[in-house]
Enzyme design. Structure first.
Site, PDB file in Angstrom:
ATOM      1  N   ASP A   1      -5.475 -13.997  -2.475  1.00  0.00           N
ATOM      2  CA  ASP A   1      -4.439 -13.642  -1.119  1.00  0.00           C
ATOM      3  C   ASP A   1      -4.514 -14.692  -0.067  1.00  0.00           C
ATOM      4  O   ASP A   1      -5.254 -15.069   0.933  1.00  0.00           O
ATOM      5  CB  ASP A   1      -5.202 -12.182   0.520  1.00  0.00           C
ATOM      6  CG  ASP A   1      -4.685 -11.445  -0.161  1.00  0.00           C
ATOM      7  OD1 ASP A   1      -3.461 -11.094  -1.487  1.00  0.00           O
ATOM      8  OD2 ASP A   1      -5.020 -10.186   0.041  1.00  0.00           O
TER       9      ASP A   1
ATOM     10  N   HIS B   1       1.156  -1.318   0.219  1.00  0.00           N
ATOM     11  CA  HIS B   1      -0.270   0.057  -0.030  1.00  0.00           C
ATOM     12  C   HIS B   1       0.729   1.767  -0.489  1.00  0.00           C
ATOM     13  O   HIS B   1       1.779   1.012   0.025  1.00  0.00           O
ATOM     14  CB  HIS B   1      -0.770   0.145   1.242  1.00  0.00           C
ATOM     15  CG  HIS B   1      -1.990  -1.212   1.461  1.00  0.00           C
ATOM     16  ND1 HIS B   1      -1.175  -2.357   2.517  1.00  0.00           N
ATOM     17  CD2 HIS B   1      -3.266  -1.078   1.306  1.00  0.00           C
ATOM     18  CE1 HIS B   1      -2.060  -2.977   2.390  1.00  0.00           C
ATOM     19  NE2 HIS B   1      -3.412  -2.646   2.071  1.00  0.00           N
TER      20      HIS B   1
ATOM     21  N   ASP C   1      -0.714 -12.529   2.544  1.00  0.00           N
ATOM     22  CA  ASP C   1      -1.873 -11.631   3.373  1.00  0.00           C
ATOM     23  C   ASP C   1      -1.758 -12.429   4.810  1.00  0.00           C
ATOM     24  O   ASP C   1      -3.052 -12.076   5.261  1.00  0.00           O
ATOM     25  CB  ASP C   1      -3.054 -10.984   3.104  1.00  0.00           C
ATOM     26  CG  ASP C   1      -3.734  -9.398   3.284  1.00  0.00           C
ATOM     27  OD1 ASP C   1      -3.122  -9.459   4.241  1.00  0.00           O
ATOM     28  OD2 ASP C   1      -4.616  -9.355   2.737  1.00  0.00           O
TER      29      ASP C   1
ATOM     30  N   GLU D   1      -9.125 -13.935  -1.050  1.00  0.00           N
ATOM     31  CA  GLU D   1      -8.608 -13.964   0.042  1.00  0.00           C
ATOM     32  C   GLU D   1      -9.493 -14.937   0.953  1.00  0.00           C
ATOM     33  O   GLU D   1     -10.420 -15.086   1.088  1.00  0.00           O
ATOM     34  CB  GLU D   1      -7.961 -12.454   1.058  1.00  0.00           C
ATOM     35  CG  GLU D   1      -7.657 -12.646   2.539  1.00  0.00           C
ATOM     36  CD  GLU D   1      -6.783 -11.590   2.614  1.00  0.00           C
ATOM     37  OE1 GLU D   1      -6.973 -10.987   2.457  1.00  0.00           O
ATOM     38  OE2 GLU D   1      -7.734 -11.207   4.487  1.00  0.00           O
TER      39      GLU D   1
ATOM     40  N   ASP E   1       2.516   2.000   3.532  1.00  0.00           N
ATOM     41  CA  ASP E   1       2.646   1.022   4.039  1.00  0.00           C
ATOM     42  C   ASP E   1       4.723   1.485   3.481  1.00  0.00           C
ATOM     43  O   ASP E   1       5.109   1.838   4.638  1.00  0.00           O
ATOM     44  CB  ASP E   1       3.080  -0.040   3.536  1.00  0.00           C
ATOM     45  CG  ASP E   1       1.613  -0.774   3.477  1.00  0.00           C
ATOM     46  OD1 ASP E   1       0.828  -0.413   4.257  1.00  0.00           O
ATOM     47  OD2 ASP E   1       1.682  -2.361   2.704  1.00  0.00           O
TER      48      ASP E   1
ATOM     49  N   ASP F   1      -5.721 -13.012   9.881  1.00  0.00           N
ATOM     50  CA  ASP F   1      -4.323 -13.502   8.557  1.00  0.00           C
ATOM     51  C   ASP F   1      -3.552 -13.918   9.440  1.00  0.00           C
ATOM     52  O   ASP F   1      -2.208 -13.928   9.582  1.00  0.00           O
ATOM     53  CB  ASP F   1      -3.560 -11.715   8.869  1.00  0.00           C
ATOM     54  CG  ASP F   1      -4.690 -10.506   7.979  1.00  0.00           C
ATOM     55  OD1 ASP F   1      -5.704 -11.525   7.405  1.00  0.00           O
ATOM     56  OD2 ASP F   1      -4.862  -9.798   8.750  1.00  0.00           O
TER      57      ASP F   1
END
Ligand code: XLS
Ligand code: NI
Ligand code: NI
Length: 438
Positions: free
Chosen positions: A298, A103, A341, A270, A106, A311
């Site tokens: 993900d 991102h 992820d 994900e 980030d 996660d």
């Protein structure tokens, strides 16, 4: 330059019998299966956010950094971001995985204005571009963080305030252009706050239209700048919003159809988002493949007792075989890949824990793929499925697919005295077949 990861060894493949904690046991990157190497099939990526930005905080420990990393202690945010970038590329090299994802926020801290934020990001991404020049790590996808800053608390594209929409558009323009420049394979939109907390204050119809307009603008811009990668929406049913508009594959497909974007946008699925939506991961993959919008994944896992996005690294290859089989059946990834992820737990405070998390995750995905490939090659499920639907290749099946109406079908039933006999679905036999391959 020494980083948090300098002392760690480069991870190598040693095979299933290895007892070395820092070796791959299943991920043999160059092993050829179904005509391609494992690295080409899986296209694994390391994400920036969980590894280098998360400080081990949780909601009961806000502001308490438990991961001691030099860049968290550095008071100059741009200098800290540089240190973080060096560490990130060092870490990618240790794992030897071919892709990364980020991102904007980030990689670089926010400035006082968008112009300043862009300038800071430019500096950091120029540095990232240099590090990528050796061709060892490519960009699987870039994305803009449209959910952390308070301005996005009521959504980005779906915000009641058009100024927020415009700000988000400007932010995405910059990151999409950078993704293009870095040779990114995809651009992701995860609509963390594109949803609502309560319908009492929400014009749902208007918000959906705003979202449609936003996504169309992203697609228009992609073509304008000549970006050849894929635009991906990452479905999630909720968290942080109570209800997120990109609930699951089927919902996203309906949304794309409404705005004529079904041939332009695909999904990044994900694992634990599927679970949160009340689906299995393989259901999400199969649905996206059937609807022609499967893009990327993900990889992670949730916790059966916790109803949020934990996660965690995937660690159960058997559970992932059905999804891998769906991916293989659909012809595999094109621009997509397998982004981890996933993050280590709060108590896993050492850099080596991150390395081991990825090793386990990578081995789990590779083992699931190898099992699914062998299952696929055996042809046993494919044969069972094609036999189950064989009737559709016969005369009646052809007539129905050719558009026979109710009158015609009623006539056929009466004339031929059709009276269907139920047949077993043989689920147990097929489950036993799968178990022979995991
Ligand atoms: C959050 C999402 C997020 C996206 C990227 O739940 O998984 O991490 O992958 O914005
Ligand atoms: Ni998630
Ligand atoms: Ni994600």
């Amino acid at each position: 330059m020494s980083t948090a990861y300098s002392d760690l060894p480069v991870v190598r493949y040693e095979g299933p019998r290895s007892t070395h904690p820092l070796a791959y046991r299943w991920y043999d990157a160059n092993r050829v299966v179904l005509g391609k190497t494992l690295a080409e099939h899986l296209r694994p990526a390391v994400c920036y956010w969980h590894n280098f930005c998360w400080k081990g905080e949780d909601v009961f420990g806000l502001g308490n950094t438990v991961f001691q990393r030099a860049w968290f202690a550095e008071s100059d945010p741009v200098k800290a971001a540089r240190m973080k970038l060096d560490a990130a590329f060092d870490f990618f090299g240790k794992l030897g995985l071919p892709w990364w994802c980020f991102h904007d926020r980030d990689v670089a801290p926010e400035g006082a204005t968008l112009a300043e934020s862009n300038r800071i990001l430019d500096g950091l991404l120029e540095a990232a571009a240099k590090k990528m020049q050796d061709g060892k790590v490519g960009l699987l996808w870039g994305t803009a963080n449209l959910f952390s800053n308070g301005r996005y608390m009521s959504g980005a594209a779906t915000n009641p305030d058009p100024e927020v929409f415009a700000y988000a558009a400007a932010q995405v323009k910059h990151v999409l252009e950078w993704t293009h420049r870095l040779g990114g394979e995809n651009y992701v939109l995860w609509g963390g706050r594109e949803g609502y907390e309560t319908l009492l204050n929400t014009d749902l119809k208007r918000e959906l239209a705003q979202y449609g307009r936003f996504l169309s603008a992203v697609v228009e811009h992609k073509h304008k700048i000549g970006f050849k990668g894929t635009i991906l929406i990452e479905p999630k049913p909720q968290e942080p919003t109570k209800h997120q508009y990109d609930y699951d594959s089927a919902t996203v497909h309906g949304f794309l159809k409404t705005y004529g974007l079904e041939n332009e946008v695909k999904v990044n699925l994900e694992v634990n988002h599927a679970t949160l939506a009340g689906h299995s991961f393989e259901h999400e993959v199969a649905t996206a493949c059937a609807l022609g919008i499967f893009g990327s994944i993900d990889a992670n896992r949730g916790d059966e007792q916790l109803g949020w996005d934990t996660d965690q690294f995937p660690n159960n290859h058997a559970a992932l075989v059905p999804a891998m089989l769906e991916i293989i059946r659909a012809g595999g990834f094109t621009t997509g890949g397998t982004n981890f992820d996933a993050k280590v737990r709060r108590q896993s405070i050492d850099p080596i824990d991150q390395l081991e998390g990825h090793i386990g995750g990578m081995d789990t995905m590779a083992r699931a793929f190898l099992s699914a490939a062998a299952l696929y090659e055996s042809g046993q499920l494919e044969k069972a499925v094609s036999e189950r639907y064989a009737g559709w290749n016969g005369t009646l099946g052809q007539q129905i697919q050719g558009g026979a109406g109710l009158d015609e079908l009623a006539q056929i039933v009466h004339a031929q005295g059709i009276s269907p006999t139920p047949r077993s679905g043989r689920q147990e036999r097929l489950e036993n077949v799968v178990n022979n391959f995991v």
